[in-house]
Design an enzyme around this catalytic site. Structure first.
Site, PDB file in Angstrom:
ATOM      1  N   GLN A  89     -89.328 -19.211 -69.576  1.00 46.27           N
ATOM      2  CA  GLN A  89     -90.891 -20.079 -68.512  1.00 46.27           C
ATOM      3  C   GLN A  89     -91.647 -19.266 -68.844  1.00 46.27           C
ATOM      4  OE1 GLN A  89     -89.258 -21.852 -65.342  1.00 46.27           O
ATOM      5  NE2 GLN A  89     -89.534 -24.098 -66.404  1.00 46.27           N
ATOM      6  N   ASN A  90     -92.012 -17.389 -69.114  1.00 40.86           N
ATOM      7  CA  ASN A  90     -92.506 -15.935 -69.318  1.00 40.86           C
ATOM      8  C   ASN A  90     -93.189 -16.630 -70.038  1.00 40.86           C
ATOM      9  OD1 ASN A  90     -93.825 -13.755 -70.326  1.00 40.86           O
ATOM     10  ND2 ASN A  90     -92.536 -13.107 -68.732  1.00 40.86           N
ATOM     11  N   ARG A  91     -94.221 -16.855 -70.403  1.00 48.49           N
ATOM     12  CA  ARG A  91     -95.481 -17.273 -71.751  1.00 48.49           C
ATOM     13  C   ARG A  91     -96.114 -15.963 -72.358  1.00 48.49           C
ATOM     14  NH1 ARG A  91     -94.441 -21.519 -72.326  1.00 48.49           N
ATOM     15  NH2 ARG A  91     -96.291 -21.803 -73.754  1.00 48.49           N
ATOM     16  N   PHE A  92     -95.180 -14.581 -72.682  1.00 48.43           N
ATOM     17  CA  PHE A  92     -95.255 -13.863 -73.048  1.00 48.43           C
ATOM     18  C   PHE A  92     -94.930 -14.031 -74.718  1.00 48.43           C
ATOM     19  CE2 PHE A  92     -94.142  -9.735 -74.974  1.00 48.43           C
ATOM     20  CZ  PHE A  92     -96.147  -9.083 -75.077  1.00 48.43           C
ATOM     21  N   THR A  97     -98.339 -13.383 -67.463  1.00 44.54           N
ATOM     22  CA  THR A  97     -97.559 -14.618 -68.160  1.00 44.54           C
ATOM     23  C   THR A  97     -96.602 -15.282 -67.746  1.00 44.54           C
ATOM     24  OG1 THR A  97     -96.460 -12.709 -69.178  1.00 44.54           O
ATOM     25  CG2 THR A  97     -98.022 -13.462 -70.497  1.00 44.54           C
TER      26      THR A  97
END
Length: 177
Positions: A44-47, A148
């Protein structure tokens, strides 16, 4: 009986292409990243989705291909801290009294062309300013961006992506529209 302190956690070696112009810094990898041995591994990290939209280093690519895309764009990635004690993954759980910074003096000697440091969230910036900046002879441009991390769910993805796009463009990275 007193609680046992958490074991120290250690960050990864930097992703440091020789031609790096920009350094993106997190604070310390989270549990999912440490377990996987990869930067920004939490699903779920947006990086990686943001890097996919901006430079073609999206999560649909194998990790090694994402790293190649970052390197081709002149982007280095690291964490401010080499080691700390922390329970779980939250930056707020990092015990500053146990924090040990990475060797940024050495990094900047190896990469004198890095003129911009982009912080992936507030804790990375705070830690850099506290543990690293006082020991540097000269500082590059420092800029905090929205984290992120999945813990930063209050800001919309579009706003995060826009902020990252602007910062990378300002640092001379060719980004997609």
């Amino acid at each position: 009986m007193p609680a046992t302190p958490p074991a120290p956690v250690r960050s990864f070696a930097p992703i440091e292409p020789p031609q790096a112009r920009v350094l993106i810094l997190g604070s310390m990898p989270g549990v999912a990243s440490l377990t996987a041995g990869r930067y920004y591994a939490h699903p779920q990290n947006r990086f990686w989705p943001i890097m996919g939209r901006l430079i073609g280093a999206g999560p649909e690519l194998a990790y090694e291909r994402r790293i190649e895309a970052l390197c081709a764009a002149g982007i280095a990635v690291w964490d401010v801290l080499a080691q700390c004690e922390r329970e779980g993954s939250l930056d707020s759980a990092i015990r500053d009294d146990t924090a040990v910074a990475n060797d940024f003096a050495g990094f900047f000697v190896r990469h004198p062309q890095v003129r911009t440091v982009l912080f992936n969230g507030a804790k990375a910036e705070q830690s850099f300013r506290r543990f690293v900046l006082p020991g540097l002879a000269a500082a590059p441009e420092l800029r905090r961006l929205p984290s992120t991390s999945p813990a930063n769910a209050s800001q919309a993805d579009a706003a995060k992506c826009s902020a990252w796009r602007e910062a990378l463009r300002d640092a001379g990275v060719a980004v997609r529209d």
